[in-house]
Scaffold this motif. Structure first.
Motif, PDB file in Angstrom:
ATOM      1  N   ALA A 153       0.834  -1.211   0.000  1.00 24.93           N
ATOM      2  CA  ALA A 153       0.000   0.000   0.000  1.00 24.93           C
ATOM      3  C   ALA A 153       0.865   1.256   0.000  1.00 24.93           C
ATOM      4  O   ALA A 153       0.591   2.218  -0.729  1.00 24.93           O
ATOM      5  N   ALA A 154       1.923   1.256   0.808  1.00 23.57           N
ATOM      6  CA  ALA A 154       2.795   2.432   0.894  1.00 23.57           C
ATOM      7  C   ALA A 154       3.500   2.702  -0.424  1.00 23.57           C
ATOM      8  O   ALA A 154       3.613   3.856  -0.871  1.00 23.57           O
ATOM      9  N   LEU A 155       3.982   1.645  -1.080  1.00 25.09           N
ATOM     10  CA  LEU A 155       4.687   1.819  -2.346  1.00 25.09           C
ATOM     11  C   LEU A 155       3.742   2.285  -3.454  1.00 25.09           C
ATOM     12  O   LEU A 155       4.117   3.112  -4.287  1.00 25.09           O
ATOM     13  N   LEU A 156       2.521   1.769  -3.467  1.00 24.55           N
ATOM     14  CA  LEU A 156       1.548   2.224  -4.461  1.00 24.55           C
ATOM     15  C   LEU A 156       1.190   3.691  -4.222  1.00 24.55           C
ATOM     16  O   LEU A 156       1.036   4.460  -5.184  1.00 24.55           O
ATOM     17  N   CYS A 157       1.065   4.080  -2.961  1.00 23.01           N
ATOM     18  CA  CYS A 157       0.808   5.494  -2.656  1.00 23.01           C
ATOM     19  C   CYS A 157       1.955   6.370  -3.141  1.00 23.01           C
ATOM     20  O   CYS A 157       1.733   7.462  -3.686  1.00 23.01           O
ATOM     21  N   SER A 158       3.180   5.905  -2.963  1.00 20.40           N
ATOM     22  CA  SER A 158       4.344   6.650  -3.442  1.00 20.40           C
ATOM     23  C   SER A 158       4.304   6.795  -4.955  1.00 20.40           C
ATOM     24  O   SER A 158       4.639   7.860  -5.494  1.00 20.40           O
ATOM     25  N   ARG A 159       3.873   5.738  -5.638  1.00 19.44           N
ATOM     26  CA  ARG A 159       3.779   5.785  -7.093  1.00 19.44           C
ATOM     27  C   ARG A 159       2.745   6.828  -7.532  1.00 19.44           C
ATOM     28  O   ARG A 159       2.992   7.624  -8.454  1.00 19.44           O
TER      29      ARG A 159
END
Length: 210
Positions: free
Chosen positions: A11-17
């Motif tokens: 979830a955190a990495l997708l938010c960063s994307r």
């Protein structure tokens, strides 16, 4: 062995994307407003307003795309109209350098399949850094349909690491904000019972899920 991410890390990495996609047009809007505040002549004001309008349209198009490609877009069991997917794909991908040919018939498909097709388009776009044509075709039909995106353009190439990321990564793979999108594409494909691949076919780089 494929990499397994904790749900919070995913979830955190997708938010960063998503933030990465939005920061450029958002910053351009701020710059345009600063120019507008300091403008002394009509030409400068017109330039600033044009920059703000263009950047706002870009930010809106990216938000609409990310909502379906990465977000919930309704309930867990929701279906999504492929016509809506085409509209957000064109808004996100098409510009003066990249054009999209969409050969998928309009239908309601399970949400994850629509998320998959949008993410495949992003992966295929990375194969034509200098622009070109993306051609999207169905593989099969119905709710079990697969997809094929052919990318054709000057210096079309398979981006490094993407084949491994589509397959789920390896022990040597680092999944960061840059790698998460192709990794997520592979996750979506496997959730749909499909396998995502990328390969050269003649002059085209083809991203497929079947």
């Amino acid at each position: 062995m494929a990499v397994t991410l904790e749900s919070l890390d995913l979830a955190a990495l997708l938010c960063s994307r998503v933030c990465h996609d939005l920061i450029s047009p958002a910053g351009a809007i701020v710059n345009g407003l600063e120019v507008l505040d300091e403008a002394k002549d009509e030409e400068t004001k017109s330039f600033a307003l044009s920059l703000i309008r263009k950047s706002a349209r870009t930010a809106t198009a990216r938000l609409q795309f990310c909502r379906i490609a990465f977000g919930a877009a309704g309930s867990i069991t929701a279906q999504v109209d492929t016509g809506d997917a085409e509209n957000v794909a064109r808004g996100f991908i098409e510009d003066e350098k990249v054009k999209l040919t969409w050969n998928l018939p309009r239908a309601l498909l399970p949400k994850n399949r629509v998320k998959l097709l949008l993410n495949m388009l992003v992966v295929a776009g990375h194969a034509i850094p200098r622009g070109g044509m993306l051609t999207f075709d169905p593989v099969g039909s119905g709710e079990t349909v697969g997809f094929r995106v052919a990318a054709v353009g000057l210096n079309a190439r398979i981006p490094p690491a993407i084949p491994v990321l589509l397959a789920g990564g390896s022990a040597e793979t680092t999944i960061d904000a840059h790698a998460i999108q192709p990794y997520y594409t592979g996750l979506l494909a496997r959730a749909c019972g499909l396998t995502a691949t990328i390969a050269a076919e003649g002059d085209a780089i083809v991203v497929a899920a079947s």
